[in-house]
Design an enzyme around this catalytic site. Structure first.
Site, PDB file in Angstrom:
ATOM      1  N   VAL A  14       0.839  -1.214   0.000  1.00  0.00           N
ATOM      2  CA  VAL A  14       0.000   0.000   0.000  1.00  0.00           C
ATOM      3  C   VAL A  14       0.870   1.259   0.000  1.00  0.00           C
ATOM      4  O   VAL A  14       0.558   2.250  -0.676  1.00  0.00           O
ATOM      5  CB  VAL A  14      -0.960  -0.001   1.218  1.00  0.00           C
ATOM      6  CG1 VAL A  14      -1.873   1.208   1.176  1.00  0.00           C
ATOM      7  CG2 VAL A  14      -1.793  -1.285   1.252  1.00  0.00           C
ATOM      8  N   ILE A 136     -13.008   1.356  -1.703  1.00  0.00           N
ATOM      9  CA  ILE A 136     -14.409   1.805  -1.653  1.00  0.00           C
ATOM     10  C   ILE A 136     -14.558   2.856  -0.548  1.00  0.00           C
ATOM     11  O   ILE A 136     -14.180   2.600   0.589  1.00  0.00           O
ATOM     12  CB  ILE A 136     -15.368   0.628  -1.336  1.00  0.00           C
ATOM     13  CG1 ILE A 136     -15.160  -0.529  -2.316  1.00  0.00           C
ATOM     14  CG2 ILE A 136     -16.816   1.084  -1.317  1.00  0.00           C
ATOM     15  CD1 ILE A 136     -15.976  -1.781  -1.974  1.00  0.00           C
ATOM     16  N   GLY A 187      -1.038  -9.969  -3.488  1.00  0.00           N
ATOM     17  CA  GLY A 187      -0.974  -8.894  -2.482  1.00  0.00           C
ATOM     18  C   GLY A 187      -2.286  -8.649  -1.756  1.00  0.00           C
ATOM     19  O   GLY A 187      -2.442  -7.643  -1.079  1.00  0.00           O
ATOM     20  N   GLU A 190      -3.377 -10.856   4.080  1.00  0.00           N
ATOM     21  CA  GLU A 190      -2.623 -10.223   5.164  1.00  0.00           C
ATOM     22  C   GLU A 190      -1.298 -10.953   5.347  1.00  0.00           C
ATOM     23  O   GLU A 190      -1.138 -12.100   4.903  1.00  0.00           O
ATOM     24  CB  GLU A 190      -3.410 -10.316   6.471  1.00  0.00           C
ATOM     25  CG  GLU A 190      -4.687  -9.523   6.478  1.00  0.00           C
ATOM     26  CD  GLU A 190      -4.468  -8.052   6.202  1.00  0.00           C
ATOM     27  OE1 GLU A 190      -3.729  -7.383   6.942  1.00  0.00           O
ATOM     28  OE2 GLU A 190      -5.033  -7.554   5.218  1.00  0.00           O
ATOM     29  N   ASP A 201      -9.900 -10.660   9.843  1.00  0.00           N
ATOM     30  CA  ASP A 201      -9.785  -9.393   9.110  1.00  0.00           C
ATOM     31  C   ASP A 201     -11.176  -8.811   8.831  1.00  0.00           C
ATOM     32  O   ASP A 201     -11.406  -7.609   9.037  1.00  0.00           O
ATOM     33  CB  ASP A 201      -9.014  -9.638   7.799  1.00  0.00           C
ATOM     34  CG  ASP A 201      -8.921  -8.394   6.957  1.00  0.00           C
ATOM     35  OD1 ASP A 201      -8.182  -7.471   7.335  1.00  0.00           O
ATOM     36  OD2 ASP A 201      -9.624  -8.317   5.921  1.00  0.00           O
ATOM     37  N   LYS A 205     -12.981  -5.200  10.242  1.00  0.00           N
ATOM     38  CA  LYS A 205     -13.660  -4.192   9.411  1.00  0.00           C
ATOM     39  C   LYS A 205     -15.129  -4.035   9.826  1.00  0.00           C
ATOM     40  O   LYS A 205     -15.649  -2.915   9.869  1.00  0.00           O
ATOM     41  CB  LYS A 205     -13.566  -4.594   7.939  1.00  0.00           C
ATOM     42  CG  LYS A 205     -12.123  -4.586   7.417  1.00  0.00           C
ATOM     43  CD  LYS A 205     -12.019  -5.319   6.097  1.00  0.00           C
ATOM     44  CE  LYS A 205     -10.598  -5.342   5.576  1.00  0.00           C
ATOM     45  NZ  LYS A 205     -10.402  -6.301   4.471  1.00  0.00           N
TER      46      LYS A 205
HETATM   47  P1  NDP Z   1       3.342  -4.818   3.461  1.00  0.00           P
HETATM   48  O1  NDP Z   1       3.855  -5.922   4.290  1.00  0.00           O
HETATM   49  O2  NDP Z   1       3.367  -4.955   1.986  1.00  0.00           O
HETATM   50  O3  NDP Z   1       4.137  -3.480   3.833  1.00  0.00           O
HETATM   51  C1  NDP Z   1       4.540  -3.155   5.138  1.00  0.00           C
HETATM   52  C2  NDP Z   1       5.864  -2.416   5.021  1.00  0.00           C
HETATM   53  O4  NDP Z   1       6.230  -1.940   6.313  1.00  0.00           O
HETATM   54  C3  NDP Z   1       7.004  -3.322   4.533  1.00  0.00           C
HETATM   55  O5  NDP Z   1       7.745  -2.665   3.532  1.00  0.00           O
HETATM   56  C4  NDP Z   1       7.820  -3.530   5.807  1.00  0.00           C
HETATM   57  O6  NDP Z   1       9.207  -3.700   5.554  1.00  0.00           O
HETATM   58  C5  NDP Z   1       7.602  -2.212   6.507  1.00  0.00           C
HETATM   59  N1  NDP Z   1       7.888  -2.285   7.943  1.00  0.00           N
HETATM   60  C6  NDP Z   1       7.682  -3.305   8.796  1.00  0.00           C
HETATM   61  N2  NDP Z   1       8.074  -2.972  10.035  1.00  0.00           N
HETATM   62  C7  NDP Z   1       8.543  -1.701   9.953  1.00  0.00           C
HETATM   63  C8  NDP Z   1       9.103  -0.802  10.904  1.00  0.00           C
HETATM   64  N3  NDP Z   1       9.266  -1.132  12.171  1.00  0.00           N
HETATM   65  N4  NDP Z   1       9.488   0.418  10.466  1.00  0.00           N
HETATM   66  C9  NDP Z   1       9.329   0.762   9.168  1.00  0.00           C
HETATM   67  N5  NDP Z   1       8.813  -0.056   8.230  1.00  0.00           N
HETATM   68  C10 NDP Z   1       8.417  -1.268   8.621  1.00  0.00           C
HETATM   69  O7  NDP Z   1       1.875  -4.483   3.974  1.00  0.00           O
HETATM   70  P2  NDP Z   1       0.669  -3.829   3.165  1.00  0.00           P
HETATM   71  O8  NDP Z   1       1.148  -2.645   2.427  1.00  0.00           O
HETATM   72  O9  NDP Z   1      -0.053  -4.876   2.429  1.00  0.00           O
HETATM   73  O10 NDP Z   1      -0.297  -3.398   4.369  1.00  0.00           O
HETATM   74  C11 NDP Z   1      -0.058  -2.248   5.136  1.00  0.00           C
HETATM   75  C12 NDP Z   1      -1.293  -1.972   5.976  1.00  0.00           C
HETATM   76  O11 NDP Z   1      -2.389  -1.735   5.118  1.00  0.00           O
HETATM   77  C13 NDP Z   1      -1.718  -3.134   6.886  1.00  0.00           C
HETATM   78  O12 NDP Z   1      -2.257  -2.623   8.059  1.00  0.00           O
HETATM   79  C14 NDP Z   1      -2.797  -3.837   6.065  1.00  0.00           C
HETATM   80  O13 NDP Z   1      -3.712  -4.546   6.868  1.00  0.00           O
HETATM   81  C15 NDP Z   1      -3.457  -2.637   5.429  1.00  0.00           C
HETATM   82  N6  NDP Z   1      -4.185  -2.898   4.205  1.00  0.00           N
HETATM   83  C16 NDP Z   1      -3.596  -3.594   3.196  1.00  0.00           C
HETATM   84  C17 NDP Z   1      -4.269  -3.791   2.015  1.00  0.00           C
HETATM   85  C18 NDP Z   1      -3.647  -4.524   0.890  1.00  0.00           C
HETATM   86  O14 NDP Z   1      -4.296  -4.662  -0.144  1.00  0.00           O
HETATM   87  N7  NDP Z   1      -2.424  -4.987   0.988  1.00  0.00           N
HETATM   88  C19 NDP Z   1      -5.623  -3.271   1.821  1.00  0.00           C
HETATM   89  C20 NDP Z   1      -6.152  -2.522   2.948  1.00  0.00           C
HETATM   90  C21 NDP Z   1      -5.439  -2.359   4.085  1.00  0.00           C
HETATM   91  P3  NDP Z   1       9.769  -5.198   5.299  1.00  0.00           P
HETATM   92  O15 NDP Z   1       9.054  -5.711   4.101  1.00  0.00           O
HETATM   93  O16 NDP Z   1      11.206  -4.978   5.091  1.00  0.00           O
HETATM   94  O17 NDP Z   1       9.434  -5.959   6.547  1.00  0.00           O
HETATM   95  N1  HSE Z   2      -6.341  -9.026   3.391  1.00  0.00           N
HETATM   96  C1  HSE Z   2      -7.346  -8.076   3.096  1.00  0.00           C
HETATM   97  C2  HSE Z   2      -8.345  -8.688   2.114  1.00  0.00           C
HETATM   98  C3  HSE Z   2      -6.717  -6.841   2.516  1.00  0.00           C
HETATM   99  O1  HSE Z   2      -8.092  -9.766   1.581  1.00  0.00           O
HETATM  100  O2  HSE Z   2      -9.406  -8.096   1.916  1.00  0.00           O
HETATM  101  C4  HSE Z   2      -7.653  -5.687   2.454  1.00  0.00           C
HETATM  102  O3  HSE Z   2      -7.993  -5.235   3.707  1.00  0.00           O
END
Ligand code: NDP
Ligand code: HSE
Length: 436
Positions: A14, A136, A187, A190, A201, A205
């Site tokens: 994200v 959404i 992607g 979770e 999850d 929500k």
């Molecule tokens: P990712 O795992 O792709 O990204 C998380 C990032 O945070 C990674 O790059 C990770 O680095 C980094 N990170 C972890 N620990 C630390 C730290 N201590 N300091 C700085 N950076 C850190 O997760 P997502 O992007 O998928 O999800 C992020 C959030 O968004 C979550 O809360 C998720 O539930 C939410 N979300 C995700 C959606 C999706 O479609 N993916 C949709 C809606 C919500 P590294 O990889 O090196 O560990």
């Molecule tokens: N893991 C979640 C899903 C990401 O599959 O809907 C979006 O919140």
């Protein structure tokens, strides 16, 4: 006006989408926000990767504390996930007077009350459009668009991973593990996919939406959580024969006694629009007393769809940053001193219809025994399906759809049915919602 400075914590799925969309649509977004929004600092554990993604356009650090304590940062976007370090960083950002945007539904559903209280005391905003149904704008719809209504119920497909799994299993006959792997690669899933497949999850929500819809504090611990791991292919098939689809729904309902808050696989009539939401798509059906039913549909996960919601929050905060805190939209839609103590009901008290599947001896009197037990508990039958036993078999499946009743009645009936000599094994119980 000087640009608003943003610090991004976590540039993963994200985070990278947010960085890219903000850059690509910068001009358009500035015209909307009235001020340019710049990501000035990014923190990620993988600094190399973060530098590559940001192409030298902002400062990159590996210690997120440097971002939340930087006096030049106005808004912190938390996209790390989980409730460990993410919670500490959000609380520190608030304590340092920064507005926060997060997509972290796990954090808000479990610690939202504490976070909102701290933010209110500091006069900063916490925005979380991306936390529910990804791209959404359902939070905005519930909090603002439907503000005239007494919300009566919400039913949503709010986990893309499980909807993707159910769709692929049904349409392509693929097995559970293979489809889950695909969802992870795309992607959607979770970091810990048990949160997706066990319904956690979706419950995070549903908890957030229930708070905003009914003006109650976040109460994730009271939500009923049931995932798709125990769902049998035969139930998906039988449901179809009876004209229903099975979806993992996040449901909340206002009743006279309190609020129902539950996530579980649910039979829905196949003619409903929401029953035809396939793949990783999400859809939320909201019923308000004035507007009736409204349906919100779109991508609930993925890099740029989720970024779309994160950036909408950035623009909202930018527009409202100079408004005094009393005149901003309250976090949970209702003023914080007007939250209600309406209880979240125990599962035994919820009212719905049921699908029951039982494996029985193919002999006279079995059905009569079962229906007598249901009648004694005032459970009325809506439809029934009895399969012909396979060639040479003496046992078969009976499927019964009931009219609405309390969960405790169905539990009591199942206990009695399972004791009948002619019923073999456990009775499968699924809940059914007409959503009319
Ligand atoms: P990712 O795992 O792709 O990204 C998380 C990032 O945070 C990674 O790059 C990770 O680095 C980094 N990170 C972890 N620990 C630390 C730290 N201590 N300091 C700085 N950076 C850190 O997760 P997502 O992007 O998928 O999800 C992020 C959030 O968004 C979550 O809360 C998720 O539930 C939410 N979300 C995700 C959606 C999706 O479609 N993916 C949709 C809606 C919500 P590294 O990889 O090196 O560990
Ligand atoms: N893991 C979640 C899903 C990401 O599959 O809907 C979006 O919140």
């Amino acid at each position: 006006m000087k640009p608003i400075k943003v610090g991004l914590l976590g540039i993963g799925t994200v985070g990278s989408g947010t960085f890219n969309v903000l850059k690509r649509n910068q001009l358009e977004i500035t015209r909307r926000a009235g001020r340019s929004i710049e990501i000035a600092m990014v923190a990620d554990l993988n600094v190399e990767r973060a530098r590559e993604l940001t192409n030298g356009e902002c400062e990159v650090v590996n210690d997120a504390n440097l971002v939340v304590s930087n006096p030049d940062i106005d808004i912190v976007i938390e996209l790390i996930g989980g409730y460990g370090i993410a919670k500490d960083l959000v609380m520190k950002a608030i304590a340092n007077g920064k507005h926060v945007v997060t997509a972290n539904k796990a954090l808000l559903a479990t610690h939202g009350n504490e976070i909102f209280k701290a933010a209110e005391e500091k006069g900063v905003m916490v925005a979380f459009e991306a936390a529910v149904a990804g791209g959404i704008p359902i939070i905005k719809a519930l909090r603002e668009g439907l503000t005239a209504n007494r919300i009566q119920w919400i039913a949503g497909i709010i986990n893309g991973t499980t909807n993707f799994i159910l769709s692929e299993m049904r349409d392509k006959g693929l097995d559970f593990a293979a489809v889950l792997k695909q969802a992870q690669e795309l992607g959607y899933a979770e970091a810990d996919p048990t949160f997706d497949i066990e319904g956690v999850d979706a419950a995070h929500k549903a908890t957030i939406m229930a708070s905003i819809a009914y003006g109650i504090p976040m109460q994730f611990d009271k939500a009923h959580v049931e995932g798709i791991t125990k769902l049998q292919a035969s139930d998906i098939r039988y449901a179809e024969e009876l004209g229903y689809r099975i979806k993992l729904l996040g449901i909340s309902k206002r009743t006279e006694d309190g609020i129902e808050l539950r996530v579980h696989p649910t039979l829905i009539p196949e003619k409903r629009l929401i029953a035809n939401v396939e793949g990783a798509m999400n859809a939320v059906l909201v019923h308000g007393d004035a507007v009736g039913a409204t349906l919100y549909y779109g991508k609930g996960a993925g890099s740029e769809p989720t970024a779309s919601a994160v950036i909408a929050d950035l623009v909202d905060i930018t527009r409202l940053a100079t408004a005094d805190p009393e005149h901003r939209v309250p976090y949970l839609a209702f003023q914080s001193n007007s939250l209600s103590d309406l209880p979240v009901l125990p599962m035994a008290e919820i009212v719905t219809s049921y699908y029951l599947r039982m494996h029985v001896a193919d002999k006279p009197g079995v059905l009569a025994d079962v229906t007598r037990i249901l009648a004694d508990l005032t459970i009325s039958i809506d439809a029934m399906l009895q399969k012909e036993p396979a060639e040479g078999e003496t046992q078969t499946d009976i499927i019964i759809l009931t009219h609405q009743t309390k969960e405790k009645n169905i539990v009591a009936a199942i206990e009695k049915i399972e004791k009948l000599d002619s019923v073999f094994g456990a009775v499968t119980k699924l809940r059914l919602e007409e959503l009319s």
